[in-house]
Design an enzyme around this catalytic site. Structure first.
Site, PDB file in Angstrom:
ATOM      1  N   LEU B  13       0.833  -1.196   0.000  1.00 22.69           N
ATOM      2  CA  LEU B  13       0.000   0.000   0.000  1.00 22.69           C
ATOM      3  C   LEU B  13       0.870   1.249   0.000  1.00 22.69           C
ATOM      4  O   LEU B  13       2.082   1.187   0.201  1.00 22.69           O
ATOM      5  CB  LEU B  13      -0.926  -0.009   1.218  1.00 22.69           C
ATOM      6  CG  LEU B  13      -2.010  -1.110   1.226  1.00 22.69           C
ATOM      7  CD1 LEU B  13      -2.765  -1.097   2.540  1.00 22.69           C
ATOM      8  CD2 LEU B  13      -2.978  -0.915   0.067  1.00 22.69           C
ATOM      9  N   CYS B  14       0.210   2.374  -0.216  1.00 19.92           N
ATOM     10  CA  CYS B  14       0.853   3.678  -0.249  1.00 19.92           C
ATOM     11  C   CYS B  14       1.746   3.877   0.968  1.00 19.92           C
ATOM     12  O   CYS B  14       1.307   3.562   2.073  1.00 19.92           O
ATOM     13  CB  CYS B  14      -0.252   4.742  -0.276  1.00 19.92           C
ATOM     14  SG  CYS B  14       0.329   6.420  -0.217  1.00 19.92           S
TER      15      CYS B  14
END
Lengths: 161, 76
Positions: B13-14
């Site tokens: 994820l980011c």
């Protein structure tokens, strides 16, 4: 005179909360990965996440020892700003993040260092809370407001978290 | 689309997809194409944004069913 504005980000990390620290390091690593220069200034409660997990060594005043006892020792110990409930909320948040494969804060800090993010610790806060330099890890510079203002003047993006 | 190198950022994820992308692209010669595989929905906006910011060329995205393949040509 200050230098020209560059493709740079300056972030003040004032909060010692896990959620806010994650936001700060997410932006810092993202900016560094986008080729931007990044400086993070740690002041007041934010200093806690730079501390070694071992805690205070050596002599300090009673208040200094209390600060050390009461405040989190390192990034793995930070509380969350909402629903912390004596650390239960923070533990659940960490578990959820692990399950979702989000980088944990200590890994994110390590990543930031590898990407060349400059870590600056506020010497005034350290003095007030009686935190010696040896208690902190991975600090590039110890400085004050003038250093921050110089960096901020050269930055396109300035954040206070 | 054919790529010279592939980076697997699936499950991440980011901000990890762009961190992986920036690390991989460093080792690539200018003109070469990098494929980044990711399943983070945010990457659909973030990969083109990263390209715009860094000056690398965004070539497009393919839906691979369950994840996306992003193609980036190194220009800088």
């Amino acid at each position: 005179m200050a230098g020209d504005v560059r493709d740079k980000v300056s972030i003040i990390c004032f909060s010692g909360d896990l959620d806010k620290a994650l936001a700060a390091f997410n932006i810092a690593t993202g900016a560094a990965a986008s080729g931007m220069e990044v400086t993070m200034f740690f002041t007041f409660w934010g200093i806690s996440m730079l501390k070694k997990p071992t805690g205070r060594k050596g002599a300090a005043s009673l208040l200094g020892r209390m600060f050390d006892f009461m405040l989190p020792k390192g990034p793995a110990k930070l509380p969350i700003s909402k629903m912390n409930v004596c650390g239960i909320g923070a533990a659940l948040m960490r578990r959820q993040m692990r399950n979702k494969k989000v980088q944990a804060l200590p890994e994110l800090i390590q990543m930031a260092r590898e990407l060349g993010v400059k870590i600056v610790a506020c010497s005034m806060s350290m003095d007030v809370m009686e935190i010696p330099r040896e208690d902190l890890v991975g600090v590039d510079e110890f400085a004050g407001v003038a250093s921050f203002l110089r960096e901020a003047s050269e930055s396109r993006v300035t954040l206070f978290i | 689309m054919k790529a010279d190198e592939v980076v697997d950022a699936r499950g991440l994820l980011c901000p990890m997809p762009i961190v992986k992308l920036s690390q991989k692209i460093k080792a690539l010669e200018a003109g070469k194409v990098l494929e980044l595989d990711a399943d983070d929905e945010g990457a659909k906006a973030d990969i083109p944004a990263w390209c715009g910011k860094t000056g690398n060329e965004y070539l497009g995205m393919e839906d691979a069913g369950g994840f996306y393949r992003f193609f980036v040509r190194k220009t800088t």
